[in-house]
Design an enzyme around this catalytic site. Sequence first.
Site, PDB file in Angstrom:
ATOM      1  N   TYR A 117       0.897  -1.167   0.000  1.00  0.00           N
ATOM      2  CA  TYR A 117       0.000   0.000   0.000  1.00  0.00           C
ATOM      3  C   TYR A 117       0.926   1.205   0.000  1.00  0.00           C
ATOM      4  CZ  TYR A 117      -3.603   3.250   1.634  1.00  0.00           C
ATOM      5  OH  TYR A 117      -4.490   4.307   1.758  1.00  0.00           O
TER       6      TYR A 117
ATOM      7  N   TYR B  85       1.855   5.503   6.867  1.00  0.00           N
ATOM      8  CA  TYR B  85       2.544   4.621   5.902  1.00  0.00           C
ATOM      9  C   TYR B  85       3.850   4.102   6.504  1.00  0.00           C
ATOM     10  CZ  TYR B  85       5.478   3.446   1.839  1.00  0.00           C
ATOM     11  OH  TYR B  85       6.335   2.822   0.960  1.00  0.00           O
TER      12      TYR B  85
ATOM     13  N   TYR C 144      10.560  -5.502   0.297  1.00  0.00           N
ATOM     14  CA  TYR C 144      11.014  -4.106   0.144  1.00  0.00           C
ATOM     15  C   TYR C 144      10.418  -3.235   1.238  1.00  0.00           C
ATOM     16  CZ  TYR C 144      12.764  -5.697  -4.269  1.00  0.00           C
ATOM     17  OH  TYR C 144      13.464  -6.400  -5.205  1.00  0.00           O
TER      18      TYR C 144
HETATM   19  N1  NAP Z   1       7.301   4.295  -4.495  1.00  0.00           N
HETATM   20  C1  NAP Z   1       8.263   4.745  -3.689  1.00  0.00           C
HETATM   21  O1  NAP Z   1       8.694   5.902  -3.767  1.00  0.00           O
HETATM   22  C2  NAP Z   1       8.861   3.825  -2.657  1.00  0.00           C
HETATM   23  C3  NAP Z   1       9.838   4.334  -1.791  1.00  0.00           C
HETATM   24  C4  NAP Z   1      10.395   3.488  -0.830  1.00  0.00           C
HETATM   25  C5  NAP Z   1       9.985   2.171  -0.751  1.00  0.00           C
HETATM   26  N2  NAP Z   1       9.032   1.702  -1.593  1.00  0.00           N
HETATM   27  C6  NAP Z   1       8.614   0.314  -1.461  1.00  0.00           C
HETATM   28  O2  NAP Z   1       8.984  -0.369  -2.644  1.00  0.00           O
HETATM   29  C7  NAP Z   1       8.037  -1.421  -2.905  1.00  0.00           C
HETATM   30  C8  NAP Z   1       7.505  -1.289  -4.316  1.00  0.00           C
HETATM   31  O3  NAP Z   1       6.848  -0.034  -4.437  1.00  0.00           O
HETATM   32  P1  NAP Z   1       6.295   0.509  -5.832  1.00  0.00           P
HETATM   33  O4  NAP Z   1       6.667   1.927  -5.941  1.00  0.00           O
HETATM   34  O5  NAP Z   1       6.662  -0.440  -6.927  1.00  0.00           O
HETATM   35  O6  NAP Z   1       4.724   0.425  -5.560  1.00  0.00           O
HETATM   36  P2  NAP Z   1       3.516   0.649  -6.567  1.00  0.00           P
HETATM   37  O7  NAP Z   1       4.019   1.077  -7.895  1.00  0.00           O
HETATM   38  O8  NAP Z   1       2.532   1.501  -5.859  1.00  0.00           O
HETATM   39  O9  NAP Z   1       2.936  -0.809  -6.740  1.00  0.00           O
HETATM   40  C9  NAP Z   1       2.346  -1.458  -5.657  1.00  0.00           C
HETATM   41  C10 NAP Z   1       1.884  -2.816  -6.109  1.00  0.00           C
HETATM   42  O10 NAP Z   1       1.276  -3.420  -4.970  1.00  0.00           O
HETATM   43  C11 NAP Z   1       0.058  -4.005  -5.392  1.00  0.00           C
HETATM   44  N3  NAP Z   1      -0.901  -4.054  -4.292  1.00  0.00           N
HETATM   45  C12 NAP Z   1      -1.391  -3.021  -3.573  1.00  0.00           C
HETATM   46  N4  NAP Z   1      -2.288  -3.479  -2.684  1.00  0.00           N
HETATM   47  C13 NAP Z   1      -2.347  -4.822  -2.851  1.00  0.00           C
HETATM   48  C14 NAP Z   1      -3.084  -5.855  -2.232  1.00  0.00           C
HETATM   49  N5  NAP Z   1      -3.986  -5.610  -1.281  1.00  0.00           N
HETATM   50  N6  NAP Z   1      -2.871  -7.120  -2.638  1.00  0.00           N
HETATM   51  C15 NAP Z   1      -1.997  -7.397  -3.632  1.00  0.00           C
HETATM   52  N7  NAP Z   1      -1.278  -6.468  -4.265  1.00  0.00           N
HETATM   53  C16 NAP Z   1      -1.461  -5.180  -3.873  1.00  0.00           C
HETATM   54  C17 NAP Z   1      -0.441  -3.105  -6.494  1.00  0.00           C
HETATM   55  O11 NAP Z   1      -1.382  -3.841  -7.232  1.00  0.00           O
HETATM   56  P3  NAP Z   1      -2.394  -3.153  -8.274  1.00  0.00           P
HETATM   57  O12 NAP Z   1      -1.573  -3.002  -9.519  1.00  0.00           O
HETATM   58  O13 NAP Z   1      -3.481  -4.153  -8.371  1.00  0.00           O
HETATM   59  O14 NAP Z   1      -2.803  -1.844  -7.670  1.00  0.00           O
HETATM   60  C18 NAP Z   1       0.845  -2.803  -7.235  1.00  0.00           C
HETATM   61  O15 NAP Z   1       1.141  -3.835  -8.139  1.00  0.00           O
HETATM   62  C19 NAP Z   1       6.986  -1.301  -1.804  1.00  0.00           C
HETATM   63  O16 NAP Z   1       7.314  -2.161  -0.760  1.00  0.00           O
HETATM   64  C20 NAP Z   1       7.126   0.131  -1.324  1.00  0.00           C
HETATM   65  O17 NAP Z   1       6.690   0.281   0.012  1.00  0.00           O
HETATM   66  C21 NAP Z   1       8.473   2.491  -2.557  1.00  0.00           C
END
Ligand code: NAP
Length: 306
Positions: free
Chosen positions: A61, A125, A99
Amino acid sequence: MSRILLTGKNGQVGFELQRRLARRGQVIAPGRDELDLADPDSIRRTVRKSAPDLIVNAAAYTAVDQAESEPELALAINGVAPGILAEEAKRAGAALIHYSTDYVFDGAKAAPYTEEDEPRPISAYGRSKLAGERAIQVVDVPHLILRTSWVYGARGKNFLLTILRLAKERDALTIVDDQIGAPTWSRALAVATGGILEHLGYGKAAFRDACAANRGIYNLTAAGQTSWHGFAAAILVNAANAQPGKSAFALARAPTLKAITTEQYPLPAQRPRNSVLAQAKVQSAFGLAMPDWKSSLADCMSSGTR
Ligand SMILES: NC(=O)c1ccc[n+]([C@@H]2O[C@H](COP(=O)([O-])OP(=O)(O)OC[C@H]3O[C@@H](n4cnc5c(N)ncnc54)[C@H](OP(=O)(O)O)[C@@H]3O)[C@@H](O)[C@H]2O)c1
């Protein structure tokens, strides 16, 4: 051939991982309809059906501001589900790669955060992601927790695409200049994860033994640091240099940029002022050197496609 269960295949990181991991094993990548992290039964059912050697959890999330108004859902997905994945990995004799985020810190430190620094999240978050780390750590399972920051890429919701959209709509942009971090390309993160797997070796026993031997938290971000304002400025320079017609990142004209403070741009969730994560541990454990954020951004934007 190793069986790798990947969550979040449509996310920024998951999309890139699906392609990278396919070189290293059979990737089983269920969508949210099959594996819903908010539904413990669907997690257990899908993991058991997949019989993985390795679980890579790239789903989360990630709506940082929205999490302030739905903290229970954020906690279920980010805080509780990773623990269930860890239990299921243990049951399957598999390892887990997960992650996490710079948002586990309050950002008050005047130097890069190391893995030994005490987390102190200042948002719903951040609290949910810290809960996820801890839920994994209490299960006796071989695992790696990779903390990253400021993720962007050619798809999904991210700062790069937001700046490019706003640049087309407005003559001037005001961007926060007093939060620093390391913008990290989703593809560089997937490549680095592949590099870690290369280092671990392949097959169930290799994943398990190597993740057990190296078990713990690792910072994994681009090298260097900048502010959101510095990040936006670099995006606009690359966009100005991109070829219209050839690159989807090209901009016909650049807006002016004005630096503002965090207080001048209030949001529901507080962000850490300092999000920089020290890279020494991942470098020495896996021989990994992440590219500098600026060169990574140039690579992403010169790839031309979204
Ligand atoms: N984005 C950032 O700036 C950032 C920074 C630091 C760390 N991170 C971490 O890096 C990792 C990857 O992040 P990201 O940026 O790739 O995230 P993202 O682009 O927002 O993608 C999140 C993914 O999680 C899936 N998801 C959300 N809720 C779900 C649920 N209830 N059941 C199954 N799947 C679900 C989404 O599915 P749908 O496609 O169906 O929505 C999507 O595929 C995460 O752990 C995040 O916390 C991200």
